[in-house]
Design a protein around this motif. Structure first.
Motif, short mmCIF file in Angstrom:
data_model
loop_
_atom_site.label_atom_id
_atom_site.label_comp_id
_atom_site.label_asym_id
_atom_site.label_seq_id
_atom_site.Cartn_x
_atom_site.Cartn_y
_atom_site.Cartn_z
N LEU A 1069 -8.15 -1.45 4.61
CA LEU A 1069 -6.71 -1.65 4.38
C LEU A 1069 -6.30 -3.07 4.79
O LEU A 1069 -5.53 -3.73 4.10
CB LEU A 1069 -5.89 -0.62 5.16
N GLU A 1072 -7.60 -5.67 2.40
CA GLU A 1072 -6.84 -5.69 1.14
C GLU A 1072 -5.36 -5.98 1.38
O GLU A 1072 -4.53 -5.78 0.49
CB GLU A 1072 -7.01 -4.35 0.41
N ARG A 1074 -3.12 -4.31 2.93
CA ARG A 1074 -2.23 -3.17 2.65
C ARG A 1074 -1.61 -2.72 3.98
O ARG A 1074 -1.97 -1.69 4.53
CB ARG A 1074 -3.01 -2.05 2.00
N ASP A 1077 0.25 0.74 3.97
CA ASP A 1077 -0.65 1.89 4.05
C ASP A 1077 -1.25 2.01 5.45
O ASP A 1077 -1.45 3.11 5.96
CB ASP A 1077 -1.79 1.74 3.03
N ARG A 1112 1.69 -10.30 -0.96
CA ARG A 1112 1.39 -8.86 -0.96
C ARG A 1112 2.44 -8.07 -0.16
O ARG A 1112 2.88 -7.00 -0.55
CB ARG A 1112 -0.01 -8.67 -0.37
N ASP A 1116 4.67 -5.00 -1.36
CA ASP A 1116 4.55 -3.67 -0.76
C ASP A 1116 5.85 -3.19 -0.15
O ASP A 1116 6.19 -2.02 -0.23
CB ASP A 1116 3.47 -3.68 0.34
N GLY A 1392 -0.14 3.94 -2.34
CA GLY A 1392 -0.18 2.55 -2.76
C GLY A 1392 0.59 2.29 -4.03
O GLY A 1392 0.62 1.17 -4.52
#
Length: 1421
Positions: A1069, A1072, A1074, A1077, A1112, A1116, A1392
């Motif tokens: 995670l 990437e 994220r 998440d 990102r 997100d 996601g």
């Protein structure tokens, strides 16, 4: 058919000595009077009211001569009673009415009441007549009398010396010789080639007998237990003319009863069973039709201990039979052996404390009018009283009990079988299953209602939220809609003989002794005849039916002595002036309506078809009736009384595909006739020349003649068919449904070629499929594949009475009986029968047409389950097993994987191998689930794998599933998987160890850890109070370095294994980028993010590409990229900042109230679904103009609510450059907002600021992550979050941190290069970032210096340094406060994916929940 209702009533008998206790009851042919015998008394009772009218007591002198009374028999016209005595005498009593108008009981009405005393027949209806009994004649037959039977104008008497006497009612033998049974020939059948053998021994005599009018003969039971049937060969009744038949195998007969309508003879046997025989039409032999016997399965402790059958009685309408045994008990069966009630089990036989009751012993019983009552003389005779020490106990003395029954309309008005409602009639009320009439109006309200009420239902599909319109109204709940019949009508017309309900279930009509009345469920009003003379002048003979708004009935007009067919309009007044009357030739016995055709069956065995149409002439609307066709059936019907029902249907052996004119396919194609249980079909004869449509008037084509009849089925009780058409469900709508008593149901199903191909010549076009259901069917819902019925339920009240009370009440002896609605699915039976017969293609067509039904998955599961249980548990090998076929069939449906696993979970482990041998390896099925992304089903397969495979295999599959669940953010499943993996690990045992059971539905548990620890850099996890850990343990099973602390029992290796997977996922995670998440993951699974980040600070937790990370995060967290306002940038930035603060405060204080108002209804389950869900803009991000008003107010309130905590305001509003700014700015806010004097540029600025903010929830989440990274020392991530929040204070704080503690040089270098990269990117792609980058220039500069020096400078801006610890404090404060305000991260649904609107609700629900929890620190005023 028949159902017990309430408690039995006890009639008040005049108490005498035990010798005067009643032991026999016999009703007269009209069932108005009842003769009750005691050893020396004859009493006559009236039925309504149930009162004693007259008693004759035998004087002692003659009593010693005659002996005690034994049996009684009424003359057909109710003017005489014959009583047999013990010493062979017959006493003839005459019944005469006393002088003139004298009545024993008369109703008394209050003055001015509307009841008119002038109505004809008033006295007879209302009052019990005063009668006299006198003995007129005594006849001595010189031998004890075994049986008396009234036959037409004669009395047939059997005596114990083997003679049959035929006596005239006037008491003379008429010179006829008595017939000696030894001279009557008996044989197995009546074919002349076999001469009958004679009984041939002296002491044979008849023990019981009954005359059967439709068979013209006597069913007899001999004293040695043999049974037989004696019939006169010619019309003369002499010994030479009699012939008997008997079955060879029965030698234990005890009693007999005859059913005239179905031509059945029920013989009770000493074994406790009842054997029902019929006579073969061709040979005249006695054939066994079926047996009535208790099964060991249903009554394990009593089925073979009932004793001999004592009495058998058919109901007045011949639709049920009641059986009682020597040892007590009572049971009720339908004509062909479906058991309806038995008092030997359940609440009838056991008290509420589990002790057994004595069953009620019955000496004699007789049905009351229309079968609403059963008169019973209970058999606690004189020989029983000695058992009880208290001989005065009322119950132990014989008395007369009245059992009350409710019956289905189908027993008397079979034309109701084409309706989809269940209608039951009691003596003064009706029970409907269609609920309120208003329910059928609106589908929405009805489905809402069913949701509420379905919970109570016993049916297997009550929990599936039935959506389809008809279903919810028909299955909504178990209660009936009860309609009380109008008292005015009942007073002069009791008992109710017929009733009918219309197609929509909104109107009911009832027929009593005379006339009829109808009721509307919408207006809740009865409509009666205005002119009582008209009502009393008509007797309805053949039932009644609804046709649209009209009531169609066949009646006898008393004054004109004429049979008529009448049609009344519901909406007009009930008067003959508005009726359409058609004269009929003969008495109508049955009537039925099909579309616009009325079909009538008459006493001369002819069937007549009438067309009916609506006519509007002027103001009044009437119906026009015309004769279409007459068909004589006298060749086929031996006696008109034998016809049970007649219906017109669209069913034919042709499927309509082969017809030359397709539009005729759904016309009245055939007549179905139930002749004493044989279903006979007569189709229209289409073999002749077809009349073309246009050549003739439309009435002509209906006159096609009928073919000769064909027998479709035997032992048929009811037939259901519908005239509706539905292209999608042709199988179900064009089928014919039969109820066959003990044999279950049958369906005559059409078979269709696929895609209208030409049908195979060798395939029949219909097939008869039998199937069993557990309820007695009363209606069929054709499209919904359901059978509706009713069932007797019982309630015990014995706990209300003390056990010691001497007066044992009836309420204690008997449970209270209620009738409940019930329903059953039958589709799986039919699919299975088709598969057995290799008609898989038809089964598939049928199943696909029903796949939309809410309980279709249940149907597939039931079919698989039943076949599996049968085949896997069978003792002998099965030559042609069905399970592989069923498995292959179910694979055709998308629910295949669920169906198999649900079935497996509900069957025992021993059968699994057999099941999976047919459906496939569970490992393959598990992998299919994973491929189909159906993780919940995969988890179910995992449990099966755990039981069937070695632990290594199940661990391997569990790991696969765990990783997939992590990937998709299915947090509940992840928690279960962690538990499961630990369970496998602990000693590789087969069963998981006990795990904490308190699984909270809301999974905010993972947060407890962070929410409740005081947040400062020096503290570590050890300081958390122990109570928090116990809470943590129950909520989710966290793992990580400290996992050992929680689960000491599980292996370290196993924990390590799980931790490795969790770490790997967290690393992915982060790599990437994220973060959202990652936050969900940590919060939901209790993953110790901080300690892990500390370890990974220089590895996975490095930011490699700042620009990419920034982009990102914007994406997100739905955070808009900043833009440069159109106006000059001269206005001070702090102006913008107080707006920011004000919005944050506003959201903090207003949010809980808002969410409480908006979404109090979101269910608890939804809450647990998602956390940091990708939430779209919440109500605060409305366009700036509209949100301006509320902002104004909230800014006003905010300082008040937080006044006590200046620091908290400071940190929340980020006015942290210097404390003086704070005071100044708040004053400015006050002035501005109170006077509403905003300049254009300021307005523009506010709107710009609002536009560049993300959702409030994202802000809280980002701050939360910032705090975590800060604590873990991942400063590069802190910088990225500081940039996205555009708060220089954060950057400032980071610089201070770097100064105050040792920081890795590599990380500093990384931050420096990253910030330069962002600067370059901002210059080229995103100029909106430039102003902020300019503001933090000094801090960036400071960083550069630090990087170069790698030395901590001595002095730096004392004010800020002093504030550093404070910063940490308020920030923690704010983080907790805002979490408490309902932004607790709660897991993610979409894995996601970007904005998903429906998650907004779930989030708001959580906000509301945590607001109520009260875990936040700040107070809201």
């Amino acid at each position: 058919m028949y159902f017990l209702s309430g408690w039995p009533k006890r009639l008040l008998c005049p108490l005498g000595t035990p010798a005067e206790a009643p032991f026999h009851v016999q009703s007269d042919p009209q069932r108005t009077f009842f003769a009750v015998l005691a050893p020396v008394r004859l009493s006559i009772w009236y039925s309504r009211p149930s009162v004693l009218i007259v008693t004759y007591k035998e004087p002692e002198k003659s009593s010693s001569q005659f002996g005690s009374y034994k049996q009684a028999e009424w003359r057909p016209d109710s003017t005489m009673i014959a009583v047999s005595t013990a010493y062979g005498y017959i006493l003839f009593f005459h019944i005469t009415s006393t002088r003139g108008d004298k009545y024993l009981y008369e109703p008394v009405y209050p003055k001015g009441s509307p009841q008119m005393k002038g109505t004809p027949h008033f006295k007879e209806e209302q009052c019990a007549p005063a009668l006299n009994l006198e003995m007129r004649k005594i006849l001595d037959l010189q031998a004890p009398i075994m049986s008396l039977q009234s036959v037409l104008e004669d009395l047939l008497v059997a005596t114990s010396d083997g003679l049959l006497h035929l006596i005239h009612w006037e008491g003379m033998t008429n010179g006829r010789k008595a017939i000696n049974l030894c001279t009557v020939p008996f044989s197995v059948d009546l074919q002349s080639s076999r001469a009958g053998s004679f009984l041939g021994f002296a002491d044979v005599h008849i023990r019981d007998m009954e005359y059967c009018a439709t068979l013209d003969g006597f069913a007899v039971v001999f004293n040695d237990g043999k049974i037989g049937f004696i019939t006169p060969v010619s019309s003369r009744f002499t010994a030479e003319q009699l012939h008997g038949v008997w079955p060879q195998d029965v030698v234990d007969g005890t009693c007999v009863a005859v059913n005239n309508k179905y031509r059945l003879m029920a013989f009770g046997c000493a074994s406790g069973s009842v054997q029902v025989y019929t006579i073969d039409n061709t040979t005249g032999a006695m054939l066994l039709s079926h047996k009535l016997e208790l099964t060991a399965k249903q009554y394990p402790d009593i089925w073979n201990k009932t004793g001999a059958v004592k009495l058998v009685k058919w109901s007045p309408d011949n639709s049920v039979v009641i059986v009682t045994w020597e040892n007590g008990g009572l049971s009720l069966w339908s004509v062909f052996g479906a058991q309806l009630i038995c008092t030997l089990g359940g609440d009838f036989a056991y008290r509420s404390d589990g002790t057994k009751k004595d069953p009620l012993k019955i000496n004699s019983m007789s049905w009351g009018a229309e079968g609403y009552h059963l008169w019973v003389v209970s058999g606690f005779g004189a020989h029983n009283t000695g058992i009880e020490s208290d001989s005065k106990s009322i119950v132990k003395q014989p008395g007369i009990l009245l059992f009350q029954f409710i019956k289905s309309v189908l027993t008397v008005n079979p034309c109701m079988s084409n309706q989809e409602q269940v209608l039951l009639q009691g003596e003064d009320r009706l029970y409907l299953n269609c609920g309120e009439a208003s329910q059928t109006q609106s589908a929405r309200s009805s489905s809402a209602r069913s949701e509420r009420k379905a919970g109570g239902g016993r049916s297997p599909f009550a929990d599936s939220g039935l959506e389809s319109q008809g279903l919810s109204t028909l299955l909504g709940h178990r209660h009936w809609h009860v309609v009380q019949i109008s008292n005015t009508y009942l007073e002069s017309n009791w008992p109710i003989r017929f009733s009918a309900i219309d197609k929509l279930g909104q109107n009911i009509a009832v027929v009593g002794k005379f006339g009829f009345a109808h009721y509307s469920l919408l207006t809740k009003k009865w409509k009666l005849f205005g002119n009582i003379t008209q009502e009393q002048n008509m007797i309805v003979t053949g039932g009644l039916a609804w046709w649209n708004d009209f009531i169609v009935l066949a009646c006898y007009n008393i004054s004109d002595r004429q049979e008529e067919l009448r049609v009344y309009l519901r909406t007009s007044n009930l008067d003959n002036a508005f009726a359409h009357v058609t004269r009929a030739q003969a008495e109508t016995l049955l009537l039925s309506v099909f579309r616009d055709v009325v079909v009538v069956f008459r006493a001369d065995c002819s069937i007549c078809l009438y067309s009916i149409e609506r006519k509007s002439d002027g103001p009044s609307t009437t119906a026009g009736v015309q004769v279409l066709q007459e068909v004589s059936m006298s060749r086929y019907i031996p006696h008109p009384f034998l016809v049970v029902s007649v219906t017109l249907t669209s069913v034919s052996t042709e499927n309509g595909i082969t017809l030359k004119m397709p539009q005729q396919a759904r016309d009245a194609e055939s007549i179905m006739l139930n002749l004493a249980g044989q279903l006979i079909m007569m189709q229209r004869d289409r073999s002749g020349p077809q009349i073309r449509e246009k050549d003739s008037n439309p009435n002509q084509r209906k006159l096609l003649p009928f073919c000769p009849p064909v027998v479709l089925a035997q032992s048929v009780e009811n037939v259901w068919t519908t005239c509706r058409a539905n292209k999608q469900k042709r199988h179900l709508l064009e089928a014919l449904w039969l109820s066959c008593g003990g044999a279950g149901m049958k369906v005559w199903l059409p078979l269709f070629p696929r895609d209208h191909r030409k049908p195979h010549s060798f395939l029949s076009q219909r097939i008869m499929l039998p199937f069993h259901i557990n309820i007695y069917p009363l209606a069929v819902l054709f499209e919904d594949a359901l059978v509706l019925g009713a069932v007797n339920d019982t309630l015990l009240y014995d706990s209300l009475y003390a056990r010691s009370s001497a007066r044992e009440q009836l309420e204690v002896l008997f449970p209270y009986c209620v009738v409940e609605r019930t329903s059953q699915i039958y589709l799986h039976h039919i699919l299975r029968q088709l598969l057995v017969r290799n008609l898989g293609e038809q089964a598939l067509l049928l199943a696909q047409s029903c796949a939309a039904l809410p309980y279709f998955p249940h149907v597939l599961e039931l079919m698989l389950h039943e076949v599996l249980e049968e085949e896997a548990t069978s003792r002998e090998p099965i030559p042609d097993p069905l399970l592989p076929t069923v498995a292959k069939f179910i694979t055709e449906f998308p629910l295949f994987l669920q169906t198999v696993v649900h079935c497996a979970r509900k069957t025992e482990y021993a059968l699994w191998n057999y099941l999976f041998a047919a459906v496939g390896n569970p490992k393959d099925l598990f992998e299919e689930c994973l491929m189909a992304q159906d993780l919940d089903t995969a988890a179910s397969y995992l449990i099966i794998l755990q039981n069937m495979e070695v632990p290594a295999v199940s661990r391997q599959h569990a790991t696969l599933l765990f990783n997939t669940a992590l990937e998709q953010g299915k947090w509940d499943l992840c928690r279960h998987m962690i538990r499961f993996l630990k369970a496998i690990g602990s000693g590789e045992s087969e069963t998981p160890p006990s795990t904490p059971t308190a699984q909270e539905p809301s999974s905010s548990g993972g947060f407890e850890f962070f929410r409740n620890r005081s947040i400062s850099l020096s503290q570590s996890a050890e300081n958390v109070p122990a109570s928090k850990f116990s809470l943590q343990k129950t909520l989710s099973m966290p793992s990580g370095p400290s996992g050992k602390r929680w689960s000491k029992d599980s292996d370290c290796a196993e924990n390590m294994y799980i931790d490795m997977m969790l770490w790997r996922h967290a690393r992915r995670l982060l790599e990437e980028v994220r973060l959202k998440d990652l936050g969900s993951f940590a919060a939901q699974l209790g993953f110790e993010l901080i300690s892990w980040l500390c370890k990974e600070r220089t590895r996975a937790a490095r930011v490699d590409n700042f620009v990419l990370a920034l982009k990102r995060l914007h994406k997100d967290f739905l955070w808009p990229l900043p833009i440069i306002p159109a106006s000059s940038l001269s206005s001070p930035f702090k102006n913008g900042k107080y707006r920011t603060g004000e919005q944050l405060l506003k959201s903090q204080s207003a949010d809980p109230f808002l969410s409480l108002e908006i979404d109090t209804g979101v269910s608890h389950v939804q809450r647990s679904q998602s956390w940091l869900g990708n939430i779209g803009p919440t109500p605060h991000e409305i366009d700036p103009a509209s949100s301006h008003g509320p902002q104004m107010q909230d800014a006003f309130l905010s300082p008040l609510s937080n006044k006590g905590d200046e620091c908290s305001i400071g940190s929340a509003t980020d006015l942290t450059e210097s404390s003086s700014v704070v005071d100044g700015d708040w004053t400015m806010v006050d002035e501005n907002f109170s006077t509403l004097s905003l300049t254009q540029s300021e307005l523009e600025h506010i709107s710009m600021e609002l536009a560049s903010k993300g959702p409030h929830k994202s802000q809280v989440q980002l701050r939360y992550l910032l705090h975590i990274f800060m604590e873990a020392g991942c400063l590069d991530w802190c910088v990225v979050i500081g940039l996205i929040l555009r708060e220089s204070s954060i950057i400032n704080q980071i610089v201070v941190l770097i100064q105050s503690s040792e920081v890795d040089g590599e990380m500093l270098q990384n931050i420096k290069t990253g910030l330069h990269a962002v600067d370059r990117w901002a210059s080229t792609d995103c100029p909106g970032y430039k102003p902020f980058l300019n503001i933090i220039k000094p801090q960036v500069q400071k960083l550069s210096e630090l990087t170069e020096e790698q030395v901590q400078p001595e002095a730096f801006q004392p004010v800020t340094v002093g504030k550093t610890p404070e910063h940490a404090g308020p920030r923690a404060e704010e983080s907790r406060g805002s979490l408490g305000h309902g932004s607790v991260p709660q897991g993610e649904v979409g894995g996601g994916s970007l904005v998903s609107r429906k998650e907004e609700d779930a989030t708001r629900a959580e906000e509301e929940e945590s607001f109520q929890d009260g875990t936040y620190d700040c107070s809201v005023s």
